[in-house]
Design a protein around this motif. Sequence first.
Motif, PDB file in Angstrom:
ATOM      1  N   GLU A 164       0.821  -1.208   0.000  1.00  0.00           N
ATOM      2  CA  GLU A 164       0.000   0.000   0.000  1.00  0.00           C
ATOM      3  C   GLU A 164       0.856   1.260   0.000  1.00  0.00           C
ATOM      4  O   GLU A 164       0.405   2.326  -0.418  1.00  0.00           O
ATOM      5  N   SER A 165       2.095   1.147   0.487  1.00  0.00           N
ATOM      6  CA  SER A 165       2.984   2.300   0.527  1.00  0.00           C
ATOM      7  C   SER A 165       3.299   2.852  -0.863  1.00  0.00           C
ATOM      8  O   SER A 165       3.768   3.984  -0.995  1.00  0.00           O
ATOM      9  N   LEU A 166       3.002   2.082  -1.892  1.00  0.00           N
ATOM     10  CA  LEU A 166       3.227   2.552  -3.256  1.00  0.00           C
ATOM     11  C   LEU A 166       2.108   3.462  -3.755  1.00  0.00           C
ATOM     12  O   LEU A 166       2.152   3.942  -4.873  1.00  0.00           O
ATOM     13  N   GLY A 167       1.092   3.665  -2.921  1.00  0.00           N
ATOM     14  CA  GLY A 167       0.058   4.646  -3.229  1.00  0.00           C
ATOM     15  C   GLY A 167      -0.771   4.313  -4.444  1.00  0.00           C
ATOM     16  O   GLY A 167      -1.303   3.211  -4.596  1.00  0.00           O
ATOM     17  N   TYR A 168      -0.872   5.283  -5.344  1.00  0.00           N
ATOM     18  CA  TYR A 168      -1.760   5.144  -6.494  1.00  0.00           C
ATOM     19  C   TYR A 168      -1.365   3.992  -7.398  1.00  0.00           C
ATOM     20  O   TYR A 168      -2.221   3.375  -8.034  1.00  0.00           O
ATOM     21  N   ILE A 169      -0.070   3.654  -7.471  1.00  0.00           N
ATOM     22  CA  ILE A 169       0.343   2.509  -8.284  1.00  0.00           C
ATOM     23  C   ILE A 169      -0.239   1.229  -7.695  1.00  0.00           C
ATOM     24  O   ILE A 169      -0.735   0.357  -8.409  1.00  0.00           O
ATOM     25  N   ASN A 170      -0.176   1.115  -6.380  1.00  0.00           N
ATOM     26  CA  ASN A 170      -0.768  -0.037  -5.699  1.00  0.00           C
ATOM     27  C   ASN A 170      -2.269  -0.106  -5.939  1.00  0.00           C
ATOM     28  O   ASN A 170      -2.823  -1.180  -6.206  1.00  0.00           O
ATOM     29  N   ARG A 171      -2.954   1.030  -5.882  1.00  0.00           N
ATOM     30  CA  ARG A 171      -4.418   1.032  -6.065  1.00  0.00           C
ATOM     31  C   ARG A 171      -4.797   0.588  -7.474  1.00  0.00           C
ATOM     32  O   ARG A 171      -5.782  -0.142  -7.663  1.00  0.00           O
ATOM     33  N   LEU A 172      -4.034   1.036  -8.451  1.00  0.00           N
ATOM     34  CA  LEU A 172      -4.311   0.596  -9.828  1.00  0.00           C
ATOM     35  C   LEU A 172      -4.091  -0.907  -9.966  1.00  0.00           C
ATOM     36  O   LEU A 172      -4.875  -1.609 -10.609  1.00  0.00           O
ATOM     37  N   ALA A 173      -3.020  -1.408  -9.352  1.00  0.00           N
ATOM     38  CA  ALA A 173      -2.718  -2.835  -9.452  1.00  0.00           C
ATOM     39  C   ALA A 173      -3.783  -3.673  -8.758  1.00  0.00           C
ATOM     40  O   ALA A 173      -4.177  -4.740  -9.245  1.00  0.00           O
ATOM     41  N   VAL A 174      -4.255  -3.191  -7.599  1.00  0.00           N
ATOM     42  CA  VAL A 174      -5.316  -3.903  -6.886  1.00  0.00           C
ATOM     43  C   VAL A 174      -6.589  -3.951  -7.730  1.00  0.00           C
ATOM     44  O   VAL A 174      -7.294  -4.968  -7.768  1.00  0.00           O
ATOM     45  N   GLU A 175      -6.864  -2.882  -8.424  1.00  0.00           N
ATOM     46  CA  GLU A 175      -8.050  -2.845  -9.278  1.00  0.00           C
ATOM     47  C   GLU A 175      -7.950  -3.839 -10.435  1.00  0.00           C
ATOM     48  O   GLU A 175      -8.957  -4.194 -11.052  1.00  0.00           O
ATOM     49  N   SER A 176      -6.735  -4.296 -10.741  1.00  0.00           N
ATOM     50  CA  SER A 176      -6.559  -5.201 -11.872  1.00  0.00           C
ATOM     51  C   SER A 176      -7.269  -6.538 -11.648  1.00  0.00           C
ATOM     52  O   SER A 176      -7.710  -7.173 -12.615  1.00  0.00           O
ATOM     53  N   ASP A 177      -7.388  -6.974 -10.395  1.00  0.00           N
ATOM     54  CA  ASP A 177      -8.153  -8.195 -10.125  1.00  0.00           C
ATOM     55  C   ASP A 177      -9.608  -8.011 -10.543  1.00  0.00           C
ATOM     56  O   ASP A 177     -10.210  -8.882 -11.173  1.00  0.00           O
ATOM     57  N   ARG A 178     -10.171  -6.850 -10.163  1.00  0.00           N
ATOM     58  CA  ARG A 178     -11.570  -6.571 -10.494  1.00  0.00           C
ATOM     59  C   ARG A 178     -11.740  -6.364 -11.994  1.00  0.00           C
ATOM     60  O   ARG A 178     -12.762  -6.761 -12.573  1.00  0.00           O
ATOM     61  N   MET A 179     -10.721  -5.789 -12.646  1.00  0.00           N
ATOM     62  CA  MET A 179     -10.790  -5.545 -14.084  1.00  0.00           C
ATOM     63  C   MET A 179     -10.858  -6.865 -14.842  1.00  0.00           C
ATOM     64  O   MET A 179     -11.650  -7.010 -15.792  1.00  0.00           O
ATOM     65  N   GLU A 216       2.464   5.607 -22.792  1.00  0.00           N
ATOM     66  CA  GLU A 216       1.953   5.636 -21.432  1.00  0.00           C
ATOM     67  C   GLU A 216       0.488   5.217 -21.375  1.00  0.00           C
ATOM     68  O   GLU A 216       0.042   4.625 -20.383  1.00  0.00           O
ATOM     69  N   LEU A 217      -0.272   5.488 -22.415  1.00  0.00           N
ATOM     70  CA  LEU A 217      -1.666   5.056 -22.453  1.00  0.00           C
ATOM     71  C   LEU A 217      -1.763   3.535 -22.499  1.00  0.00           C
ATOM     72  O   LEU A 217      -2.548   2.913 -21.776  1.00  0.00           O
ATOM     73  N   THR A 218      -0.956   2.912 -23.343  1.00  0.00           N
ATOM     74  CA  THR A 218      -0.971   1.452 -23.394  1.00  0.00           C
ATOM     75  C   THR A 218      -0.418   0.858 -22.099  1.00  0.00           C
ATOM     76  O   THR A 218      -0.823  -0.229 -21.680  1.00  0.00           O
ATOM     77  N   ALA A 219       0.503   1.576 -21.452  1.00  0.00           N
ATOM     78  CA  ALA A 219       1.021   1.104 -20.164  1.00  0.00           C
ATOM     79  C   ALA A 219      -0.076   1.087 -19.111  1.00  0.00           C
ATOM     80  O   ALA A 219      -0.144   0.181 -18.282  1.00  0.00           O
ATOM     81  N   ILE A 220      -0.945   2.085 -19.122  1.00  0.00           N
ATOM     82  CA  ILE A 220      -2.065   2.119 -18.172  1.00  0.00           C
ATOM     83  C   ILE A 220      -2.966   0.905 -18.376  1.00  0.00           C
ATOM     84  O   ILE A 220      -3.364   0.229 -17.424  1.00  0.00           O
ATOM     85  N   VAL A 221      -3.282   0.603 -19.620  1.00  0.00           N
ATOM     86  CA  VAL A 221      -4.138  -0.551 -19.906  1.00  0.00           C
ATOM     87  C   VAL A 221      -3.466  -1.832 -19.421  1.00  0.00           C
ATOM     88  O   VAL A 221      -4.101  -2.703 -18.818  1.00  0.00           O
ATOM     89  N   ASN A 222      -2.178  -1.934 -19.672  1.00  0.00           N
ATOM     90  CA  ASN A 222      -1.443  -3.110 -19.224  1.00  0.00           C
ATOM     91  C   ASN A 222      -1.456  -3.208 -17.701  1.00  0.00           C
ATOM     92  O   ASN A 222      -1.599  -4.290 -17.131  1.00  0.00           O
ATOM     93  N   LEU A 223      -1.323  -2.084 -17.018  1.00  0.00           N
ATOM     94  CA  LEU A 223      -1.268  -2.084 -15.566  1.00  0.00           C
ATOM     95  C   LEU A 223      -2.613  -2.468 -14.950  1.00  0.00           C
ATOM     96  O   LEU A 223      -2.655  -3.192 -13.950  1.00  0.00           O
ATOM     97  N   VAL A 224      -3.701  -2.023 -15.529  1.00  0.00           N
ATOM     98  CA  VAL A 224      -5.001  -2.374 -14.945  1.00  0.00           C
ATOM     99  C   VAL A 224      -5.391  -3.814 -15.269  1.00  0.00           C
ATOM    100  O   VAL A 224      -6.379  -4.308 -14.731  1.00  0.00           O
ATOM    101  N   TYR A 225      -4.614  -4.476 -16.111  1.00  0.00           N
ATOM    102  CA  TYR A 225      -4.787  -5.913 -16.332  1.00  0.00           C
ATOM    103  C   TYR A 225      -3.627  -6.714 -15.729  1.00  0.00           C
ATOM    104  O   TYR A 225      -3.357  -7.845 -16.144  1.00  0.00           O
ATOM    105  N   LEU A 226      -2.975  -6.136 -14.734  1.00  0.00           N
ATOM    106  CA  LEU A 226      -1.813  -6.778 -14.124  1.00  0.00           C
ATOM    107  C   LEU A 226      -2.147  -8.168 -13.581  1.00  0.00           C
ATOM    108  O   LEU A 226      -1.359  -9.112 -13.700  1.00  0.00           O
ATOM    109  N   ALA A 227      -3.314  -8.334 -12.989  1.00  0.00           N
ATOM    110  CA  ALA A 227      -3.704  -9.621 -12.391  1.00  0.00           C
ATOM    111  C   ALA A 227      -3.812 -10.722 -13.434  1.00  0.00           C
ATOM    112  O   ALA A 227      -3.727 -11.909 -13.095  1.00  0.00           O
ATOM    113  N   ALA A 228      -4.014 -10.362 -14.687  1.00  0.00           N
ATOM    114  CA  ALA A 228      -4.154 -11.376 -15.734  1.00  0.00           C
ATOM    115  C   ALA A 228      -2.885 -12.203 -15.892  1.00  0.00           C
ATOM    116  O   ALA A 228      -2.934 -13.347 -16.349  1.00  0.00           O
TER     117      ALA A 228
END
Length: 587
Positions: A431-446, A480-492
């Motif tokens: 969680e100390s990674l802040g917004y990066i952590n929040r985006l990664a956590v959202e990847s499970d839901r994505m 950076e736009l494609t990186a965002i998409v990749n990051l929100v699908y990190l759980a995949a």
Amino acid sequence: MGYYLNSTQVLSLYKSEVDSPYFVDKSLLLKELFPFVKAGNKHICITRPRRFGKSVMAAMIGAFFSKDIDSSCIFDSLKIAKVSQESSTESAVVDGRFDYREYMNQYNVIYINFIKSVNTSKSYDEFIENIEKFIIRDLKKSFPNVEYWKGLSLVDFLGMVYEDTGEKFILVFDEWDCIFHKAYATNEDKKSFINWLAAMTKDTGYVALSYMTGVLPIAISHQSKIASDDTPESGDSVVDRLGESTQASFPSSLSYSSGSTINNFQEYTMATDDLFSEYFGFTEAEVDELYARYQKRNINCEISREDLKYWYDGYHTPSSERMYNPRSVVEALTRNRIRSYWTATGTYGEISTYIMNDRADVKKDVALMVAGEAVPARVEEYSATSMNLTTRNEILSAMVVYGFLNYEDGKVHIPNRELMDEFAKTIRERESLGYINRLAVESDRMLRATLKGDTKTMEEILQFAYDTETPLLDYNDETELTAIVNLVYLAARDSYYVERENKAGEGYTDFIFYPERAGDDGIILELKVDDTPETAIAQIKDRNYILKFRGKMAEKKRHTGRVLLVGIGYDKKKKDHHCRIEVVQKA
């Protein structure tokens, strides 16, 4: 024969490697060393990340050169013997001729694996004292006519042996830098060890060759200071250490004054030197050969050749030859199972605080690399041994030295799935990674929303990625736009092989998610800027991307599940996202 001098232990160690089913013959390294040995008083240091075959090569050198043992049973059947025989033919170039038997078992070799010594000692003084006692004992047995008296130093005794007998020594020092990761070693201890190495090797007539290996490069910087006393123990994993918020403890630059610096060594690193590079790590051809052996040995092969590339490839020599992590390849083939092997061992946590605290803005770099991008950097390997990593290039350089990242064409990137999984797991857990952590956590839901066809939730998550209070990226930039998409699908990545396809249309990139289980849904994702998700899906159909599943899955079980065609459209003016999913029953 002794404990450190001309030891039969090193012969046994190397023979066990040669007899293993997945042995790779790197004996031609010896041919590279012959000119150094012949010239005499030469000193080589080869630095590589852990698990890149440094100790195997050190054992090979000790086994080959050592007197009082017969290693012909090993080397007569290896490449060094074959090349030697070919060089003796009439067609050979005269200057290129050599006979390996002129060197085999002809030298006194002092072979020290410092990790073994440092782990069996309780203090630095005990560590050095034990080494010196064993070597002096060995020398007294091998050279009984050379006078020794109590209090005579090891260096002086070696010098007397040389003066009285003319015998020269090859010094093989494996994992020279391990003392810098030992908690009991103080500042003065570390300085003393550098002085010990200098005394053993510098300006001594008894040395034919010093061959030293380690992870850390030797820094020749007289402005450097020693590291703090709380240098961590080795053995922590990426996951264990990247998330720590304590003071970082990275070994310092290893020099003090021109009189004590070990600047007599020629250093060869993975990032900047081609000489010796082919002997550390596995090449494509070598992995091909190992995979063929694996197929012959196993009735049920659970690993594909593609798996080995995806998981363990990704490193390059300065001349761009691809290199695989050798330990991980061998472990995977031996166990018939793909997983992370290398990152479970070694010292990889020293830079954790710099990432957690976003020193020099490296958090954004890490996020981009986890999303699959390479970031520009200037590797400064000497600065990587400094305690105070103050610049972005210094921090990224440290990550290259320790094997976290690969460096190629002016950019650094996470080399393979093995390390990508460790980075991804850390980002999702801290969680100390802040917004990066929040985006990664959202990847499970994505991922769950995508598999369910819940486009409303997908759009909400993408909007969250855009609206986050500390924007990760510019978002209007293609990379950076494609990186965002990749990051929100990190759980995949836990259950899919995710591949970035070549640029299409206006340069925006597709993603293909190949399921690791044959019956799971496959996913083809197309991103469009200032266009509709329907257009994105139409492009997927027009280009017949679905056929990719047939080719990709050919080495494994053929894909039998559905394929989801996912279109994502982003409107720059309205700053909103629209998603659409179509289902194709089979590829």
